[in-house]
Design a protein around this motif. Structure first.
Motif, mmCIF file in Angstrom:
data_model
loop_
_atom_site.group_PDB
_atom_site.id
_atom_site.type_symbol
_atom_site.label_atom_id
_atom_site.label_comp_id
_atom_site.label_asym_id
_atom_site.label_seq_id
_atom_site.Cartn_x
_atom_site.Cartn_y
_atom_site.Cartn_z
ATOM 1 N N GLY A 170 0.775 -1.237 0.000
ATOM 2 C CA GLY A 170 0.000 0.000 0.000
ATOM 3 C C GLY A 170 0.805 1.284 0.000
ATOM 4 N N ILE A 171 2.110 1.210 -0.171
ATOM 5 C CA ILE A 171 2.938 2.415 -0.230
ATOM 6 C C ILE A 171 2.925 2.952 -1.657
ATOM 7 C CG2 ILE A 171 5.264 3.344 0.086
ATOM 8 C CD1 ILE A 171 3.877 2.552 2.675
ATOM 9 N N THR A 172 2.705 4.261 -1.820
ATOM 10 C CA THR A 172 2.615 4.860 -3.148
ATOM 11 C C THR A 172 3.962 4.803 -3.861
ATOM 12 O OG1 THR A 172 3.168 7.088 -2.366
ATOM 13 C CG2 THR A 172 0.846 6.438 -2.300
ATOM 14 N N SER A 173 3.936 4.874 -5.178
ATOM 15 C CA SER A 173 5.170 4.846 -5.961
ATOM 16 C C SER A 173 6.039 6.064 -5.668
ATOM 17 C CB SER A 173 4.844 4.780 -7.455
ATOM 18 O OG SER A 173 4.063 5.901 -7.846
ATOM 19 N N GLY A 174 5.402 7.211 -5.415
ATOM 20 C CA GLY A 174 6.173 8.415 -5.078
ATOM 21 C C GLY A 174 6.932 8.247 -3.776
ATOM 22 N N MET A 175 6.284 7.663 -2.771
ATOM 23 C CA MET A 175 6.940 7.431 -1.484
ATOM 24 C C MET A 175 8.051 6.399 -1.632
ATOM 25 S SD MET A 175 6.819 8.476 1.655
ATOM 26 C CE MET A 175 8.544 8.259 2.031
ATOM 27 N N SER A 176 7.803 5.369 -2.418
ATOM 28 C CA SER A 176 8.820 4.349 -2.633
ATOM 29 C C SER A 176 10.044 4.934 -3.333
ATOM 30 C CB SER A 176 8.249 3.200 -3.470
ATOM 31 O OG SER A 176 7.169 2.588 -2.812
ATOM 32 N N PRO A 222 4.306 -1.479 6.585
ATOM 33 C CA PRO A 222 5.035 -0.228 6.395
ATOM 34 C C PRO A 222 4.132 0.998 6.375
ATOM 35 C CG PRO A 222 4.831 -1.391 4.313
ATOM 36 C CD PRO A 222 4.255 -2.297 5.366
ATOM 37 N N THR A 223 4.681 2.086 6.894
ATOM 38 C CA THR A 223 4.062 3.404 6.814
ATOM 39 C C THR A 223 5.059 4.348 6.153
ATOM 40 O OG1 THR A 223 4.931 4.115 8.956
ATOM 41 C CG2 THR A 223 2.810 2.950 8.963
ATOM 42 N N ALA A 224 4.627 5.564 5.858
ATOM 43 C CA ALA A 224 5.530 6.534 5.249
ATOM 44 C C ALA A 224 6.744 6.780 6.161
ATOM 45 C CB ALA A 224 4.797 7.853 4.986
ATOM 46 N N LEU A 225 6.508 6.854 7.468
ATOM 47 C CA LEU A 225 7.597 7.095 8.409
ATOM 48 C C LEU A 225 8.554 5.914 8.457
ATOM 49 C CD1 LEU A 225 8.969 8.762 10.601
ATOM 50 C CD2 LEU A 225 7.386 7.736 12.269
ATOM 51 N N SER A 226 8.005 4.696 8.518
ATOM 52 C CA SER A 226 8.884 3.529 8.612
ATOM 53 C C SER A 226 9.699 3.343 7.335
ATOM 54 C CB SER A 226 8.067 2.271 8.916
ATOM 55 O OG SER A 226 7.233 1.918 7.836
ATOM 56 N N VAL A 227 9.142 3.737 6.185
ATOM 57 C CA VAL A 227 9.892 3.657 4.927
ATOM 58 C C VAL A 227 11.077 4.613 4.961
ATOM 59 C CG1 VAL A 227 9.804 4.134 2.442
ATOM 60 C CG2 VAL A 227 7.962 2.847 3.533
ATOM 61 N N VAL A 228 10.856 5.810 5.499
ATOM 62 C CA VAL A 228 11.949 6.788 5.605
ATOM 63 C C VAL A 228 13.033 6.272 6.544
ATOM 64 C CG1 VAL A 228 12.553 9.091 6.460
ATOM 65 C CG2 VAL A 228 10.527 8.784 5.026
ATOM 66 N N VAL A 229 12.617 5.770 7.705
ATOM 67 C CA VAL A 229 13.595 5.267 8.679
ATOM 68 C C VAL A 229 14.349 4.069 8.099
ATOM 69 C CG1 VAL A 229 13.911 4.253 10.960
ATOM 70 C CG2 VAL A 229 12.256 6.117 10.633
ATOM 71 N N PHE A 230 13.628 3.145 7.486
ATOM 72 C CA PHE A 230 14.270 1.988 6.873
ATOM 73 C C PHE A 230 15.288 2.418 5.826
ATOM 74 C CE2 PHE A 230 14.395 -0.528 2.974
ATOM 75 C CZ PHE A 230 15.002 -1.684 3.433
ATOM 76 N N SER A 231 14.906 3.326 4.945
ATOM 77 C CA SER A 231 15.799 3.756 3.865
ATOM 78 C C SER A 231 17.068 4.378 4.418
ATOM 79 C CB SER A 231 15.071 4.755 2.958
ATOM 80 O OG SER A 231 13.929 4.172 2.367
ATOM 81 N N ALA A 232 16.930 5.179 5.468
ATOM 82 C CA ALA A 232 18.102 5.820 6.055
ATOM 83 C C ALA A 232 19.019 4.800 6.721
ATOM 84 C CB ALA A 232 17.669 6.887 7.059
ATOM 85 N N VAL A 233 18.447 3.897 7.527
ATOM 86 C CA VAL A 233 19.260 2.931 8.273
ATOM 87 C C VAL A 233 19.882 1.904 7.326
ATOM 88 C CG1 VAL A 233 19.222 1.147 10.054
ATOM 89 C CG2 VAL A 233 17.904 3.255 10.365
ATOM 90 N N LEU A 258 16.603 8.344 -0.879
ATOM 91 C CA LEU A 258 17.203 8.543 0.435
ATOM 92 C C LEU A 258 18.192 7.430 0.748
ATOM 93 C CD1 LEU A 258 17.333 10.017 3.173
ATOM 94 C CD2 LEU A 258 15.368 8.630 3.910
ATOM 95 N N LEU A 259 17.853 6.200 0.380
ATOM 96 C CA LEU A 259 18.755 5.071 0.599
ATOM 97 C C LEU A 259 20.087 5.307 -0.112
ATOM 98 C CD1 LEU A 259 17.689 1.346 0.486
ATOM 99 C CD2 LEU A 259 19.831 2.069 -0.540
ATOM 100 N N GLY A 260 20.023 5.795 -1.354
ATOM 101 C CA GLY A 260 21.244 6.057 -2.111
ATOM 102 C C GLY A 260 22.093 7.139 -1.490
#
Length: 420
Positions: free
Chosen positions: A255-261, A310-321, A267-269
């Motif tokens: 359910g995460i949008t393509s823009g958020m993904s 996943p939520t928008a916040l958890s995606v951000v945290v995951f990508s950073a870590v 951010l991961l890069g």
């Protein structure tokens, strides 16, 4: 300024070091195009050859499997003829491969050109020769930082080149882009890498290199330090490959949008580059073991996080870590091999840890998709990868300090880092 091979233990400094690193970074950046062009033009290439995406994936699968063999070969060549000569050969081979892929009249020819030749070219323009390069070119306290800087050339290809190929695709076809790349590599970059290899005077360095017997190499590769490093690196390949290929489909299915993904991948890069530089600086301060332990712990924790809904916040945290850990394990493992093994065995050792890396990559993608086909979810696979990462953490903790080296008789003795 004329670049000269450094005196034993002296390293390379001044403008010579700056020039060498800039060229090395550019070479690894361009070498990454061997992977990211096909990623961008995958669908268009499949259509051009009249193949389904599943059948066209034969070329990329063969590329990954061939790299498991090509990496040790590139390491041996880097030790025998010198890393900058290997970079030069890789540039020439890459140019030829791009021409062959662009003009291939049949799919089987493309599969051989990309799946085999391009994989060898990529091995000559990536992590293994870069490790031998910094080992020979720079003093002990600078190797970690410069290795991290060079490997970010490969990471930078995703950030810089993928948008370029996407933009160019609006104006021309993939064949023309590959031909343009080939011309640039052969006309512009090949003379630069040839000049670098000549100025560094690899012939003199090879003449002074210690004679390494098969027994010395076998003893080094059978050592508990190398075996545990290689086995732990399996987790690096497994987790990196699965996230590289399945993260976007997984997030979309949850359910995460393509823009958020897409924002998460960007951010991961960015965090990948920062994590590599931090890891390199810490390795230069003899914190190699701490870097690896931290890298695998962050990897496992981030995977457990993304396994939850996943939520928008958890995606951000995951990508950073996950992004911070992405190259920490690469830099830490490579620097530990450089510190721990005798000269003459480092190239093949670095290549073989990448063989384990690729085996992990292939198995994680295959098993992960088998699980998905059975249960229509990636969650068990992601949790399994987290467990593997934590097992690697425990494995690294059992390895003695990174200042140990082989004596040539298969024994490990304490040695100062400056003798590595």
């Amino acid at each position: 300024m004329r670049l000269r091979w450094p005196r034993r233990g002296a390293g390379l400094g001044g403008m010579g070091a700056v020039l060498a690193v800039c060229i090395g970074f550019a070479v690894l950046l361009l070498g990454s195009s061997l992977k990211n062009t096909v990623q961008v033009f995958f669908a268009a290439m499949a259509i051009s050859f009249g193949q389904s995406r599943g059948s066209f994936a034969l070329a990329t699968t063969l590329f990954a499997l061939t790299y498991a063999v090509a990496a040790p070969v590139a390491g041996v060549l880097a030790e025998r003829i010198g890393p900058t000569r290997v970079l030069h050969i890789g540039i020439l081979l890459s140019g030829g491969v791009f021409l062959l892929c662009a003009t291939a009249g049949s799919f089987p020819l493309f599969v051989v050109a990309y799946g085999v030749l391009a994989s060898f070219a990529y091995a000559m323009l990536s992590y293994v020769p870069a490790g031998i390069f910094v080992d020979r070119m720079f003093a002990e306290r600078k190797r970690g930082f410069f290795y991290a800087l060079l490997t970010n050339g490969t990471a930078g290809g995703f950030i810089l080149l993928v948008p370029l190929w996407t933009w160019l695709a609006h104006y021309t076809g993939w064949q023309e882009i590959l031909i343009g790349l080939a011309v640039f590599l052969l006309v512009a970059m090949a003379p630069v890498t040839l000049l670098l290899s000549r100025r560094v005077e690899h012939a003199d360095a090879a003449a002074d290199a210690p004679k390494v017997t098969w027994q010395t190499t076998k003893n080094a590769l059978r050592s508990s330090v190398f075996i545990r490093l290689a086995l732990s690196f399996f987790a690096c390949g497994a987790s990196m490959a699965f996230i590289d290929t399945e993260l976007m489909p997984y997030l979309s299915g949850r359910g995460i949008t393509s823009g958020m993904s897409s924002a998460g991948v960007a951010l991961l890069g960015a965090c990948e580059i920062g994590g590599a530089l931090i890891a390199g600086a810490l390795c230069d301060r003899d914190k190699v073991k701490q870097v690896l332990v931290t890298g695998y712990l962050l990897r496992g924790a981030s995977l457990l996080l993304i396994a939850l809904p996943p939520t928008a916040l958890s995606v951000v945290v995951f990508s950073a870590v996950f992004g911070v850990s992405y190259l920490m394990t690469v830099v830490g493992t490579s620097l530990w091999v450089i510190k721990s093994l005798p000269k003459g065995t480092k190239g093949v050792a670095m290549g073989l840890v990448w063989t384990l890396h690729q085996i992990g990559a292939a198995l994680s993608i295959m098993i992960g998709n088998i699980i998905y086909d059975a249960d229509h979810t990636y969650v068990p696979a992601i949790v399994g990868l987290a467990v593997v990462a934590f097992v690697s953490t425990a494995t690294v903790l059992t390895i003695p300090g990174a200042t140990e080296r082989t004596t040539g008789k298969g024994e490990f003795v304490q040695a100062s880092a400056s003798t590595s």
